[in-house]
Scaffold this active site. Structure first.
Site, PDB file in Angstrom:
ATOM      1  CB  SER A  77      -0.859  -0.008   1.270  1.00 35.76           C
ATOM      2  OG  SER A  77      -1.459   1.234   1.471  1.00 35.76           O
ATOM      3  CE1 TYR A 103      -3.837  -2.045   5.073  1.00 40.83           C
ATOM      4  CE2 TYR A 103      -3.387   0.207   4.392  1.00 40.83           C
ATOM      5  CZ  TYR A 103      -3.658  -1.104   4.070  1.00 40.83           C
ATOM      6  OH  TYR A 103      -3.737  -1.477   2.747  1.00 40.83           O
ATOM      7  CE  LYS A 150      -1.642  -4.571   3.477  1.00 35.68           C
ATOM      8  NZ  LYS A 150      -1.916  -5.888   2.881  1.00 35.68           N
TER       9      LYS A 150
HETATM   10  N1  UFG Z   1     -12.886  11.377   2.070  1.00 36.61           N
HETATM   11  C1  UFG Z   1     -13.813  12.354   2.346  1.00 36.61           C
HETATM   12  N2  UFG Z   1     -15.060  11.973   2.730  1.00 36.61           N
HETATM   13  C2  UFG Z   1     -15.434  10.660   2.841  1.00 36.61           C
HETATM   14  C3  UFG Z   1     -14.475   9.666   2.545  1.00 36.61           C
HETATM   15  C4  UFG Z   1     -13.212  10.067   2.165  1.00 36.61           C
HETATM   16  O1  UFG Z   1     -13.531  13.559   2.279  1.00 36.61           O
HETATM   17  O2  UFG Z   1     -16.583  10.389   3.203  1.00 36.61           O
HETATM   18  C5  UFG Z   1     -11.544  11.792   1.650  1.00 36.61           C
HETATM   19  C6  UFG Z   1     -10.453  11.247   2.551  1.00 36.61           C
HETATM   20  O3  UFG Z   1     -10.249  12.099   3.627  1.00 36.61           O
HETATM   21  C7  UFG Z   1      -9.287  11.183   1.581  1.00 36.61           C
HETATM   22  C8  UFG Z   1      -9.928  10.905   0.221  1.00 36.61           C
HETATM   23  O4  UFG Z   1     -11.312  11.239   0.377  1.00 36.61           O
HETATM   24  O5  UFG Z   1      -8.655  12.406   1.511  1.00 36.61           O
HETATM   25  C9  UFG Z   1      -9.826   9.465  -0.191  1.00 36.61           C
HETATM   26  O6  UFG Z   1     -10.252   8.664   0.892  1.00 36.61           O
HETATM   27  P1  UFG Z   1     -10.447   7.093   0.801  1.00 36.61           P
HETATM   28  O7  UFG Z   1     -10.909   6.629   2.144  1.00 36.61           O
HETATM   29  O8  UFG Z   1     -11.284   6.752  -0.378  1.00 36.61           O
HETATM   30  O9  UFG Z   1      -8.998   6.578   0.485  1.00 36.61           O
HETATM   31  P2  UFG Z   1      -7.635   6.791   1.315  1.00 36.61           P
HETATM   32  O10 UFG Z   1      -6.753   7.626   0.459  1.00 36.61           O
HETATM   33  O11 UFG Z   1      -7.852   7.223   2.691  1.00 36.61           O
HETATM   34  O12 UFG Z   1      -7.197   5.284   1.434  1.00 36.61           O
HETATM   35  C10 UFG Z   1      -6.404   4.631   0.506  1.00 36.61           C
HETATM   36  C11 UFG Z   1      -6.702   3.131   0.552  1.00 36.61           C
HETATM   37  C12 UFG Z   1      -6.350   2.578   1.920  1.00 36.61           C
HETATM   38  C13 UFG Z   1      -4.923   2.929   2.230  1.00 36.61           C
HETATM   39  C14 UFG Z   1      -4.686   4.408   2.155  1.00 36.61           C
HETATM   40  C15 UFG Z   1      -3.241   4.751   2.351  1.00 36.61           C
HETATM   41  O13 UFG Z   1      -8.056   2.908   0.268  1.00 36.61           O
HETATM   42  O14 UFG Z   1      -6.514   1.172   1.911  1.00 36.61           O
HETATM   43  O15 UFG Z   1      -5.058   4.875   0.859  1.00 36.61           O
HETATM   44  O16 UFG Z   1      -3.071   6.076   2.675  1.00 36.61           O
HETATM   45  F1  UFG Z   1      -4.609   2.547   3.476  1.00 36.61           F
END
Ligand code: UFG
Length: 328
Positions: A116, A140, A144
């Site tokens: 990841s 997490y 990894k």
């Molecule tokens: N976000 C919102 N509102 C929501 C959901 C998400 O504003 O309801 C934002 C988050 O804060 C983030 C972006 O949208 O800035 C993307 O969020 P996601 O949860 O879709 O994805 P992440 O980037 O947090 O997560 C991804 C992978 C994880 C991994 C992570 C590593 O899905 O498995 O990157 O940083 F761990």
């Protein structure tokens, strides 16, 4: 080839299994079905086994001829990992070591590992290359990175070769519309915005609008699930051709902010999304954009669905036709 796919009933696993089946491989999907979906596995054999159950795991290897392993099975929620690190070290490290030990016992020495972007933590430069500093900011990401290190030493001592793929933001769904993303509860941005488009949520909350980015919201690199799946197949090919162990990033090299994603969803679905501004989510880096030059150069990986509109269109097709996901 006969391939064991752990976590093959999950989102990325099931899309990879589908591609492998299309190519004529023999697949054994191993999943404890806690988060995975039976219906997401479109063929091959499915065994309901938890990697912590070493007895059952041994039986899977005893009863099936296995040439190589793709290891997806893991817990993957950043927030949960901060609250409950013990679950993450147990399910991502202890379970993973059980898998490696069983592989060695049965002389299976090729593995593709789901890693990841979380291994990098807050990046020291953008785009992120594989030689960026790795400093995870949550358990997490730590699991990894730890597992990558375990693989390195198992290779050194036992000749177990691996390809570790550091995914950025997996998105979209299979173009057939048969499988897609279904998490419960959902925490990922694109499915959440699509659920709002379907009227299943009253609004989308944007986590933080004061980041130092183009519009104040977090920027991510979204990669289509089928492009991600294909990289696993290229990784297997590398190992079959006796290639050395290696780590690759997987992203599109382009960043989209949360607000931009919401706008693309509005364009694709034709629905207006209600947006609320909320506080930052703990542990979210401002910008994560991959350089995937290494895998393009070395494995000739070429993303087919790099357009964000196309990625979201495939996700929309799945969500619109399956508003309750797999319904289980
Ligand atoms: N976000 C919102 N509102 C929501 C959901 C998400 O504003 O309801 C934002 C988050 O804060 C983030 C972006 O949208 O800035 C993307 O969020 P996601 O949860 O879709 O994805 P992440 O980037 O947090 O997560 C991804 C992978 C994880 C991994 C992570 C590593 O899905 O498995 O990157 O940083 F761990």
């Amino acid at each position: 080839m006969s391939i064991l796919v752990t976590g093959g009933a999950g989102y990325i696993g099931s899309h990879t299994v589908t591609e492998l089946l299309d190519m004529g491989h023999k697949i054994i999907t191993l999943d404890n079905l806690q988060k995975g979906h039976k219906k997401a596995v479109l063929g091959g054999k499915l065994v309901n086994v938890d990697l912590l159950d070493t007895k059952k795991l041994d039986t899977v290897f005893k009863e099936n001829k296995i040439d190589s392993v793709i290891h997806f099975a893991a817990d993957s929620l950043v927030g949960e990992s901060v609250q409950n690190p013990s679950k993450y070290f147990r399910n991502n490290i202890i379970a993973g070591i059980n898998l490696l030990e069983t592989m060695l016992k049965y002389d299976v020495k090729k593995i593709i590992f789901s890693s990841s972007a979380a291994t990098y933590g807050e990046p020291d430069r953008i785009p992120i290359r594989e030689d960026n500093n790795t400093s995870p900011t949550n358990p997490y990401g730590e699991t990894k990175l730890m597992f990558e290190n375990i693989l390195k030493w198992y290779d050194n001592a036992y000749g177990l070769r691996y390809v570790s793929l550091r995914y950025f933001n997996a998105a979209g769904a299979h173009s057939s519309g048969k499988i897609g993303e279904d998490h419960n509860p959902e925490s990922h941005l694109i499915p959440i915005v699509l659920q709002a488009a379907l009227g299943q949520r009253p609004h989308v909350e944007v986590y933080g609008t004061d980041y130092e980015t183009k519009d104040g919201t977090c920027v991510r690199d979204y990669i289509h699930i089928t492009d991600l799946a294909m990289a696993h197949i290229l990784g297997l090919k590398r190992l079959d051709e006796n290639g050395k162990s290696v780590i690759y990033n997987l992203g599109n090299g382009e960043g989209f902010s949360v607000k931009e994603i919401i706008k693309v969803v509005e364009d694709v679905t034709g629905k207006k999304i209600n947006v609320k501004h909320g506080p930052r989510r703990a542990g979210d880096p401002a910008v994560l954009i991959a350089s995937s030059e290494k895998i393009k150069r070395e494995l000739k990986w070429k993303p087919r669905f790099h357009e964000i509109h196309t990625i979201i269109e495939t996700a929309w097709k799945w969500h619109k036709n399956n508003p309750s996901g797999f319904g289980d």
